[in-house]
Design an enzyme around this catalytic site. Structure first.
Site, PDB file in Angstrom:
ATOM      1  N   PRO A 151      47.376  74.803  34.134  1.00 51.18           N
ATOM      2  CA  PRO A 151      46.087  74.270  34.553  1.00 51.18           C
ATOM      3  C   PRO A 151      45.698  72.961  33.883  1.00 51.18           C
ATOM      4  CG  PRO A 151      45.814  76.214  33.168  1.00 51.18           C
ATOM      5  CD  PRO A 151      47.270  76.132  33.525  1.00 51.18           C
ATOM      6  N   ASN A 152      45.152  72.093  34.709  1.00 51.32           N
ATOM      7  CA  ASN A 152      44.561  70.802  34.330  1.00 51.32           C
ATOM      8  C   ASN A 152      45.589  69.727  33.996  1.00 51.32           C
ATOM      9  OD1 ASN A 152      41.769  71.626  34.580  1.00 51.32           O
ATOM     10  ND2 ASN A 152      42.140  72.902  32.773  1.00 51.32           N
TER      11      ASN A 152
ATOM     12  N   ARG B 169      42.035  61.105  31.705  1.00 51.60           N
ATOM     13  CA  ARG B 169      41.084  61.207  30.596  1.00 51.60           C
ATOM     14  C   ARG B 169      41.792  61.781  29.374  1.00 51.60           C
ATOM     15  NH1 ARG B 169      37.374  65.222  34.007  1.00 51.60           N
ATOM     16  NH2 ARG B 169      37.824  63.558  35.439  1.00 51.60           N
TER      17      ARG B 169
ATOM     18  N   TYR C 133      46.471  63.312  25.131  1.00 54.18           N
ATOM     19  CA  TYR C 133      47.568  63.557  26.073  1.00 54.18           C
ATOM     20  C   TYR C 133      48.297  62.292  26.539  1.00 54.18           C
ATOM     21  CZ  TYR C 133      45.304  68.118  26.248  1.00 54.18           C
ATOM     22  OH  TYR C 133      44.755  69.331  25.905  1.00 54.18           O
TER      23      TYR C 133
ATOM     24  N   ASN D   1      55.026  74.472  30.227  1.00 51.35           N
ATOM     25  CA  ASN D   1      53.767  74.136  29.562  1.00 51.35           C
ATOM     26  C   ASN D   1      52.686  74.886  30.317  1.00 51.35           C
ATOM     27  OD1 ASN D   1      51.438  73.139  28.454  1.00 51.35           O
ATOM     28  ND2 ASN D   1      52.012  70.975  28.601  1.00 51.35           N
TER      29      ASN D   1
ATOM     30  N   ALA E  99      46.208  75.989  29.083  1.00 50.04           N
ATOM     31  CA  ALA E  99      45.325  76.914  28.373  1.00 50.04           C
ATOM     32  C   ALA E  99      45.711  78.389  28.576  1.00 50.04           C
ATOM     33  CB  ALA E  99      43.881  76.687  28.799  1.00 50.04           C
TER      34      ALA E  99
ATOM     35  N   HIS F  45      47.215  80.504  25.678  1.00 45.75           N
ATOM     36  CA  HIS F  45      46.420  81.158  24.638  1.00 45.75           C
ATOM     37  C   HIS F  45      45.750  82.447  25.104  1.00 45.75           C
ATOM     38  CE1 HIS F  45      47.162  77.203  23.101  1.00 45.75           C
ATOM     39  NE2 HIS F  45      46.385  76.644  24.007  1.00 45.75           N
TER      40      HIS F  45
ATOM     41  N   ASP G  66      54.456  88.676  29.831  1.00 49.15           N
ATOM     42  CA  ASP G  66      55.248  89.770  30.430  1.00 49.15           C
ATOM     43  C   ASP G  66      56.246  89.231  31.447  1.00 49.15           C
ATOM     44  OD1 ASP G  66      53.947  91.667  28.921  1.00 49.15           O
ATOM     45  OD2 ASP G  66      52.669  92.391  30.547  1.00 49.15           O
TER      46      ASP G  66
ATOM     47  N   GLU H  86      59.051  76.841  25.694  1.00 49.84           N
ATOM     48  CA  GLU H  86      57.632  76.464  25.748  1.00 49.84           C
ATOM     49  C   GLU H  86      57.458  75.044  25.208  1.00 49.84           C
ATOM     50  OE1 GLU H  86      55.376  79.023  23.205  1.00 49.84           O
ATOM     51  OE2 GLU H  86      53.452  78.060  23.679  1.00 49.84           O
TER      52      GLU H  86
ATOM     53  N   HIS I 148      54.376  71.854  24.538  1.00 46.01           N
ATOM     54  CA  HIS I 148      53.005  71.337  24.592  1.00 46.01           C
ATOM     55  C   HIS I 148      53.019  69.871  24.221  1.00 46.01           C
ATOM     56  CE1 HIS I 148      51.421  75.319  25.157  1.00 46.01           C
ATOM     57  NE2 HIS I 148      52.239  75.717  24.199  1.00 46.01           N
ATOM     58  N   ILE I 149      52.223  69.108  24.927  1.00 48.85           N
ATOM     59  CA  ILE I 149      52.141  67.671  24.671  1.00 48.85           C
ATOM     60  C   ILE I 149      51.505  67.422  23.308  1.00 48.85           C
ATOM     61  CG2 ILE I 149      51.063  65.533  25.476  1.00 48.85           C
ATOM     62  CD1 ILE I 149      51.253  66.827  28.362  1.00 48.85           C
ATOM     63  N   SER I 150      50.426  68.127  23.042  1.00 50.14           N
ATOM     64  CA  SER I 150      49.706  67.961  21.771  1.00 50.14           C
ATOM     65  C   SER I 150      50.228  68.962  20.739  1.00 50.14           C
ATOM     66  CB  SER I 150      48.208  68.182  21.994  1.00 50.14           C
ATOM     67  OG  SER I 150      47.952  69.518  22.423  1.00 50.14           O
TER      68      SER I 150
ATOM     69  N   ARG J 199      44.764  71.589  16.240  1.00 50.53           N
ATOM     70  CA  ARG J 199      43.562  71.591  17.073  1.00 50.53           C
ATOM     71  C   ARG J 199      42.723  72.853  16.793  1.00 50.53           C
ATOM     72  NH1 ARG J 199      45.169  69.983  23.012  1.00 50.53           N
ATOM     73  NH2 ARG J 199      42.905  69.615  23.079  1.00 50.53           N
TER      74      ARG J 199
ATOM     75  N   ARG K 194      43.614  77.585  19.878  1.00 53.09           N
ATOM     76  CA  ARG K 194      44.894  77.067  20.383  1.00 53.09           C
ATOM     77  C   ARG K 194      46.069  77.431  19.460  1.00 53.09           C
ATOM     78  NH1 ARG K 194      43.173  73.520  24.551  1.00 53.09           N
ATOM     79  NH2 ARG K 194      41.170  72.576  24.032  1.00 53.09           N
TER      80      ARG K 194
HETATM   81  O1  CA2 Z   1      49.121  70.116  24.600  1.00 53.46           O
HETATM   82  C1  CA2 Z   1      49.371  70.714  25.667  1.00 53.46           C
HETATM   83  O2  CA2 Z   1      50.312  70.401  26.396  1.00 53.46           O
HETATM   84  C2  CA2 Z   1      48.435  71.817  26.156  1.00 53.46           C
HETATM   85  O3  CA2 Z   1      49.237  72.818  26.768  1.00 53.46           O
HETATM   86  C3  CA2 Z   1      47.505  71.192  27.155  1.00 53.46           C
HETATM   87  C4  CA2 Z   1      46.418  72.133  27.663  1.00 53.46           C
HETATM   88  C5  CA2 Z   1      45.711  72.809  26.491  1.00 53.46           C
HETATM   89  O4  CA2 Z   1      44.793  73.771  26.994  1.00 53.46           O
HETATM   90  C6  CA2 Z   1      46.673  73.470  25.546  1.00 53.46           C
HETATM   91  O5  CA2 Z   1      45.939  74.017  24.462  1.00 53.46           O
HETATM   92  C7  CA2 Z   1      47.676  72.467  25.018  1.00 53.46           C
HETATM   93  C8  CA2 Z   1      45.364  71.390  28.481  1.00 53.46           C
HETATM   94  C9  CA2 Z   1      45.890  70.506  29.532  1.00 53.46           C
HETATM   95  C10 CA2 Z   1      44.777  69.639  30.029  1.00 53.46           C
HETATM   96  O6  CA2 Z   1      45.319  68.385  30.311  1.00 53.46           O
HETATM   97  C11 CA2 Z   1      44.484  67.356  30.545  1.00 53.46           C
HETATM   98  C12 CA2 Z   1      45.046  66.119  30.614  1.00 53.46           C
HETATM   99  C13 CA2 Z   1      44.268  65.025  30.827  1.00 53.46           C
HETATM  100  C14 CA2 Z   1      42.904  65.178  31.009  1.00 53.46           C
HETATM  101  C15 CA2 Z   1      42.340  66.413  30.943  1.00 53.46           C
HETATM  102  C16 CA2 Z   1      43.125  67.510  30.719  1.00 53.46           C
END
Ligand code: CA2
Length: 146
Positions: A11-12, A19, A24, A75, A78, A81, A88, A99, A101-103, A108, A112
Site C-alpha cells: 500500500p501507498n 511526497r 522515500y 515490500n 505498512a 507491521h 502465513d 523482504e 524496505h526503502i527506509s 523510525r 515500524r
Molecule cells: O520503507 C519502506 O519501504 C516501507 O515499507 C514503506 C511503507 C511504510 O509503511 C513502511 O513502514 C516502510 C509506506 C509506503 C508509503 O510510500 C509512500 C511514498 C511516497 C509518498 C507517500 C507514501
C-alpha cells in the site's frame, strides 16, 4: 525451475515520487520497476513487478508464486507491521521471499520496528532506498544458484 521473479509492492507505494522525498526519495514506482527489470535481466531472470493497496491481492499474488516463480521480493508497506495473513501466506508457499524496505524501519516509529513478514521471509534488507531491491534480487539469485 522458473526463470521468473515476482517483485511485489504494498500500500501507498504507488505514491513514490509524489511526497515524502526525504524518506522515500524522489523517483517513482515506474522508475523502480525499470531498475528491477534491468537488474533481473542482468541476473538472467525475468522480473514481474506489481503493486497493490489491497492485503488480499498481495496474499493471492504470493500464492500465485508457488508454481510460477523462482522467488519473491516483497515490500509489503505498512502491512509489514500488521499482517498475519501475509506472514502465513509466505510461510505456506515454499518459495523464497526476501523482504525489502526503502527506509530504515528501525530508525523510525516504534510500530515500524515489528515485522510479521520477517518472521516468514528468508531475510530482510532496509534503509538503502531503491538499491535495496537490487540487493534483494542479488541475494535471491545467489540463493537459487546454491
Ligand atoms: O520503507 C519502506 O519501504 C516501507 O515499507 C514503506 C511503507 C511504510 O509503511 C513502511 O513502514 C516502510 C509506506 C509506503 C508509503 O510510500 C509512500 C511514498 C511516497 C509518498 C507517500 C507514501
Amino acid at each position: 525451475m522458473s526463470k521468473s521473479i515476482l517483485v511485489l509492492n504494498g500500500p501507498n507505494l504507488n505514491l513514490l515520487g509524489t511526497r515524502q522525498p526525504d524518506i522515500y526519495g524522489s523517483k517513482t514506482l515506474v522508475d523502480l520497476q525499470a531498475e528491477c527489470v534491468e537488474k533481473g535481466e542482468a541476473l538472467g531472470y525475468r522480473v514481474d513487478f506489481r503493486q497493490s493497496n489491497s492485503e488480499g491481492t498481495l496474499v493471492d499474488w504470493i500464492h500465485e508464486a508457488r508454481n510460477r516463480y523462482a522467488g519473491v521480493v516483497l515490500n509489503a508497506g505498512a502491512y509489514t507491521h500488521t499482517s498475519i495473513a501475509l506472514m502465513d501466506a509466505i510461510a505456506s508457499v515454499g518459495v523464497p521471499v526476501i523482504e525489502v524496505h526503502i527506509s530504515n524501519i528501525h530508525q523510525r516509529e516504534d510500530f515500524r520496528h515489528v515485522s510479521y513478514v520477517s518472521k516468514a521471509a528468508m531475510g530482510m534488507i532496509c534503509g538503502f532506498g531503491f538499491y535495496g531491491y537490487s540487493m534483494a534480487l542479488d541475494a535471491l539469485v545467489n540463493h537459487l544458484r546454491h
